[in-house]
Enzyme design. Structure first.
Site, mmCIF file in Angstrom:
data_model
loop_
_atom_site.group_PDB
_atom_site.id
_atom_site.type_symbol
_atom_site.label_atom_id
_atom_site.label_comp_id
_atom_site.label_asym_id
_atom_site.label_seq_id
_atom_site.Cartn_x
_atom_site.Cartn_y
_atom_site.Cartn_z
ATOM 1 N N GLY A 142 1.706 -6.503 29.655
ATOM 2 C CA GLY A 142 1.599 -7.100 30.983
ATOM 3 C C GLY A 142 0.498 -8.142 31.069
ATOM 4 O O GLY A 142 -0.688 -7.799 31.148
ATOM 5 N N GLU A 375 6.478 -16.787 26.638
ATOM 6 C CA GLU A 375 5.606 -17.013 25.466
ATOM 7 C C GLU A 375 5.157 -18.472 25.395
ATOM 8 O O GLU A 375 5.072 -19.043 24.300
ATOM 9 C CB GLU A 375 6.328 -16.639 24.170
ATOM 10 C CG GLU A 375 7.059 -15.329 24.263
ATOM 11 C CD GLU A 375 6.325 -14.195 23.609
ATOM 12 O OE1 GLU A 375 5.293 -14.450 22.971
ATOM 13 O OE2 GLU A 375 6.760 -13.065 23.794
HETATM 14 C C1 LIG Z 1 13.027 -12.810 30.961
HETATM 15 C C2 LIG Z 1 11.533 -12.958 30.910
HETATM 16 C C3 LIG Z 1 10.758 -12.009 30.249
HETATM 17 C C4 LIG Z 1 9.358 -12.123 30.252
HETATM 18 N N1 LIG Z 1 8.599 -11.150 29.624
HETATM 19 C C5 LIG Z 1 7.247 -11.164 29.770
HETATM 20 C C6 LIG Z 1 6.440 -10.091 29.252
HETATM 21 O O1 LIG Z 1 6.938 -9.158 28.611
HETATM 22 N N2 LIG Z 1 5.097 -10.112 29.487
HETATM 23 C C7 LIG Z 1 4.502 -11.121 30.194
HETATM 24 O O2 LIG Z 1 3.287 -11.048 30.395
HETATM 25 N N3 LIG Z 1 5.233 -12.149 30.678
HETATM 26 C C8 LIG Z 1 6.584 -12.206 30.498
HETATM 27 N N4 LIG Z 1 7.344 -13.233 31.000
HETATM 28 C C9 LIG Z 1 6.685 -14.268 31.805
HETATM 29 C C10 LIG Z 1 6.553 -15.613 31.104
HETATM 30 O O3 LIG Z 1 5.627 -15.526 30.058
HETATM 31 C C11 LIG Z 1 6.174 -16.649 32.174
HETATM 32 O O4 LIG Z 1 7.325 -16.830 32.976
HETATM 33 C C12 LIG Z 1 5.696 -17.953 31.581
HETATM 34 O O5 LIG Z 1 4.424 -17.821 31.021
HETATM 35 C C13 LIG Z 1 5.649 -19.074 32.636
HETATM 36 O O6 LIG Z 1 4.992 -18.672 33.772
HETATM 37 P P1 LIG Z 1 5.672 -18.906 35.225
HETATM 38 O O7 LIG Z 1 7.063 -18.426 35.173
HETATM 39 O O8 LIG Z 1 4.745 -18.310 36.237
HETATM 40 O O9 LIG Z 1 5.742 -20.477 35.397
HETATM 41 P P2 LIG Z 1 4.554 -21.458 35.863
HETATM 42 O O10 LIG Z 1 3.339 -21.224 35.038
HETATM 43 O O11 LIG Z 1 4.408 -21.387 37.337
HETATM 44 O O12 LIG Z 1 5.151 -22.868 35.442
HETATM 45 C C14 LIG Z 1 6.203 -23.512 36.187
HETATM 46 C C15 LIG Z 1 6.445 -24.869 35.548
HETATM 47 O O13 LIG Z 1 5.256 -25.675 35.645
HETATM 48 C C16 LIG Z 1 4.879 -26.148 34.379
HETATM 49 N N5 LIG Z 1 3.441 -26.273 34.282
HETATM 50 C C17 LIG Z 1 2.496 -25.351 34.580
HETATM 51 N N6 LIG Z 1 1.267 -25.850 34.343
HETATM 52 C C18 LIG Z 1 1.441 -27.124 33.882
HETATM 53 C C19 LIG Z 1 0.569 -28.160 33.426
HETATM 54 N N7 LIG Z 1 -0.746 -27.981 33.348
HETATM 55 N N8 LIG Z 1 1.127 -29.308 33.019
HETATM 56 C C20 LIG Z 1 2.456 -29.491 33.017
HETATM 57 N N9 LIG Z 1 3.337 -28.564 33.420
HETATM 58 C C21 LIG Z 1 2.822 -27.384 33.849
HETATM 59 C C22 LIG Z 1 5.409 -25.080 33.406
HETATM 60 O O14 LIG Z 1 5.514 -25.595 32.098
HETATM 61 C C23 LIG Z 1 6.758 -24.771 34.048
HETATM 62 O O15 LIG Z 1 7.696 -25.755 33.683
HETATM 63 C C24 LIG Z 1 8.743 -13.191 30.939
HETATM 64 C C25 LIG Z 1 9.542 -14.171 31.564
HETATM 65 C C26 LIG Z 1 10.916 -14.057 31.553
HETATM 66 C C27 LIG Z 1 11.742 -15.111 32.242
#
Ligand SMILES: Cc1cc2nc3c(=O)[nH]c(=O)nc-3n(C[C@H](O)[C@H](O)[C@H](O)COP(=O)(O)OP(=O)(O)OC[C@H]3O[C@@H](n4cnc5c(N)ncnc54)[C@H](O)[C@@H]3O)c2cc1C
Length: 396
Positions: A142, A375
Site C-alpha cells: 500500500g 508502477e
Molecule cells: C489496476 C491498478 C492496480 C494498482 N495497484 C497498486 C498497488 O498494488 N499498490 C499501490 O500502491 N498502487 C497501485 N496502483 C496505483 C498506481 O500506482 C497509481 O495509479 C499511479 O501511481 C498513478 O497515480 P494516480 O492514479 O493517482 O495518477 P496521478 O498521479 O494523479 O496522475 C494523473 C496524470 O497526471 C500525470 N502527472 C502527474 N504528475 C505529473 C507531472 N509532474 N508532470 C507531468 N504529468 C504528471 C500522470 O502521469 C498521469 O498521466 C494501482 C493502479 C491500478 C490502476
C-alpha cells in the site's frame, strides 16, 4: 557470415533467434510457467475477465507457490533464488495469459515479499516469507492514496508512536490483492519520515473493500485499504529503511518484471493477429497476403522482439548488479508503450472479431491501460529519463 545452407531456419516465434541467449534451466522455467498458464489460466480467463473476478485466487496462489513463482528471484525463506532473466521469463509467460495473473505474482514477490526480504528484521522474514513463497499467505503493498499517486511523498497515512506501539491511520487506494491479503506492507508518514509497516490484515481497525467496476485488470483483485487507528507492536515497522527510497526500490524491482511481462501480452496479441491474418480471407485471399497487413505484422514483430531483447539486456545487468533505476524506467516506458500499440494494431488486423472476448487482444489492450499507469506512469518515466539526460529536475 556462414553460407545460407548452414543458417538455422527462420522462426516466426523467434525471428531474432533470442532463444539462443537462454540456457537449459531458463528454458525449463519458461516451459513450466507456460504450461501452468495454459492449463490453469487460459481455459478460464475470458470468463473471469467478463465476470470481473478472480474467483480461485487462493488456489492459484498456492499453485504458483508450488512452482516457485512467488518471490522467485529472492533467496532463502523458501524462495526459488532464480536469476533475473528467469524471473523475467516467468513474468512474460504469466502476462501472455493475463496481466492480472502477472500482477498477482509481481505484487506478491516484487513488492510485498521484496520489501520484507530487503528491509525486514530476521523475525519478520521468518514469520512471513515462507508462507508467502508457498502462496499460503497473499501479500499486498500500500503506497498510493486517493490524493497521492505519482507523488507519494505527500501521503497522509500516518503512524504515530503510543508507548512502544504504533497507531496507523489512513487510506490507500488501488491496491492489488488488497481484499485477499493476509499481510499488507503499508507505507506511512511518521515523525522520523516515511516508514514501512508489516500489517496483519486481521488487525482491529483494518479493512480492505474491493474496488469494482474496473474496465481493466478485471481478473485481478484491486482494493482500498482503510486503516482506522490500527494498533501495531513496535516490531511491525520495517527496521532497515526510512524515507521514500524504501518503496521506490521495491517499485524498481517490480517494474523490471513489467518490462518482460508487457511483452507477454504483446506476444499473445501478435500471435492472434498472425494466425488470423493467415486464415481470414477477403477479396479472395488471406488478409495476410496484403501488403498493408504485412507491414503491420512486420512492424509488430520488430517491436515485440526488440522489447524482449531489451528486457533480456536489463536482466543481465540486474544479475550483474549493474541495473540502474533509470534503465528500468527506460525499459518500462518503452515496453509497455509498445505492447499497447501492438495490441491496438492486432485489434485492427482482427477487424470486428478484435473486440470479442473470443480473442485475447482487447483484453490485453485494456489490461495494459493499467500497466501503463501503475508502477510509474509513462510521464513519470519520461521525467526520470529527462532528468537523467539533462540533469534538470522537471517533476515540479
Ligand atoms: C489496476 C491498478 C492496480 C494498482 N495497484 C497498486 C498497488 O498494488 N499498490 C499501490 O500502491 N498502487 C497501485 N496502483 C496505483 C498506481 O500506482 C497509481 O495509479 C499511479 O501511481 C498513478 O497515480 P494516480 O492514479 O493517482 O495518477 P496521478 O498521479 O494523479 O496522475 C494523473 C496524470 O497526471 C500525470 N502527472 C502527474 N504528475 C505529473 C507531472 N509532474 N508532470 C507531468 N504529468 C504528471 C500522470 O502521469 C498521469 O498521466 C494501482 C493502479 C491500478 C490502476
Amino acid at each position: 557470415m556462414s553460407a545460407p545452407s548452414k543458417l538455422p531456419p527462420f522462426s516466426a516465434d523467434d525471428p531474432l533467434g533470442l532463444d539462443d541467449l537462454l540456457g537449459p534451466e531458463d528454458l525449463a522455467i519458461r516451459d513450466t510457467i507456460r504450461a501452468w498458464a495454459a492449463e490453469r489460466v487460459l481455459p478460464h480467463i475470458a470468463d473471469w475477465y467478463e465476470r470481473g473476478e478472480l474467483p480461485v485466487i487462493r488456489e492459484l496462489a498456492r499453485e504458483l507457490g508450488s512452482i516457485g513463482a512467488l518471490g522467485m528471484s529472492l533467496t532463502g525463506y523458501g524462495c526459488a533464488g532464480a536469476g533475473a532473466v528467469q524471473y523475467g521469463l516467468a513474468c512474460l509467460e504469466l502476462e501472455a495469459a493475463d496481466s492480472g495473473i502477472r500482477s498477482l505474482v509481481s505484487v506478491q514477490g516484487s513488492l510485498a515479499m521484496y520489501a520484507i526480504w530487503k528491509y525486514g528484521s530476521e523475525e519478520q522474514k521468518r514469520r512471513w516469507l515462507p508462507g508467502m513463497a508457498a502462496g499460503e499467505i497473499i501479500g499486498c503493498f500500500g503506497l498510493t492514496e486517493p490524493d497521492h499517486g505519482s507523488d507519494p511523498a505527500g501521503m497522509r497515512t500516518y503512524a504515530k508512536k503510543d508507548g512502544t506501539d504504533w497507531v496507523l491511520t489512513g487510506r490507500k487506494m488501488w491496491i492489488t490483492n488488497g481484499s485477499v491479503a493476509g499481510v499488507a506492507v503499508v507505507w506511512a508518514q511518521t515523525d522520523e519520515g516515511i516508514r514501512g509497516f508489516v500489517v496483519p490484515t486481521d488487525a482491529a481497525g483494518f479493512s480492505a473493500p474491493e474496488i469494482r467496476h474496473k474496465w481493466s485488470l478485471r481478473a485481478s483483485v484491486t482494493s482500498e485499504l482503510v486503516m482506522d487507528e490500527v494498533r501495531l507492536p513496535a516490531d511491525a515497522v520495517l527496521p532497515e529503511v526510512t524515507g521514500l527510497k524504501g518503496p521506490l526500490s521495491c517499485l524498481s524491482h517490480a517494474r523490471y518484471g513489467i518490462v518482460w511481462g508487457a511483452m507477454g501480452a504483446a506476444r499473445s496479441s501478435f500471435e492472434a493477429a498472425l494466425e488470423y491474418a493467415k486464415t481470414r480471407e477477403q477479396f479472395g485471399r488471406p488478409i495476410g497476403g496484403f501488403q498493408l497487413t504485412q507491414a503491420k505484422l512486420a512492424d509488430m514483430a520488430v517491436e515485440l522482439h526488440k522489447g524482449i531483447l531489451l528486457a533480456h539486456h536489463l536482466g543481465r545487468r540486474m544479475d550483474a548488479g549493474k541495473l540502474r533505476p533509470e534503465q528500468v524506467s527506460f525499459g518500462k516506458l518503452n515496453n509497455v508503450r509498445e505492447a499497447i500499440e501492438i495490441c491496438r494494431t492486432s485489434r485492427t488486423v482482427l477487424g470486428a472479431n478484435g473486440i470479442s472476448l473470443e480473442y485475447p487482444v482487447m483484453r490485453h489492450a485494456t489490461n495494459l491501460e493499467s500497466v501503463l499507469t501503475y508502477e510509474g506512469t509513462v510521464e513519470m518515466h519520461q521525467l526520470v529519463l529527462g532528468k537523467a539526460l539533462t540533469g534538470l529536475d522537471a517533476f515540479r
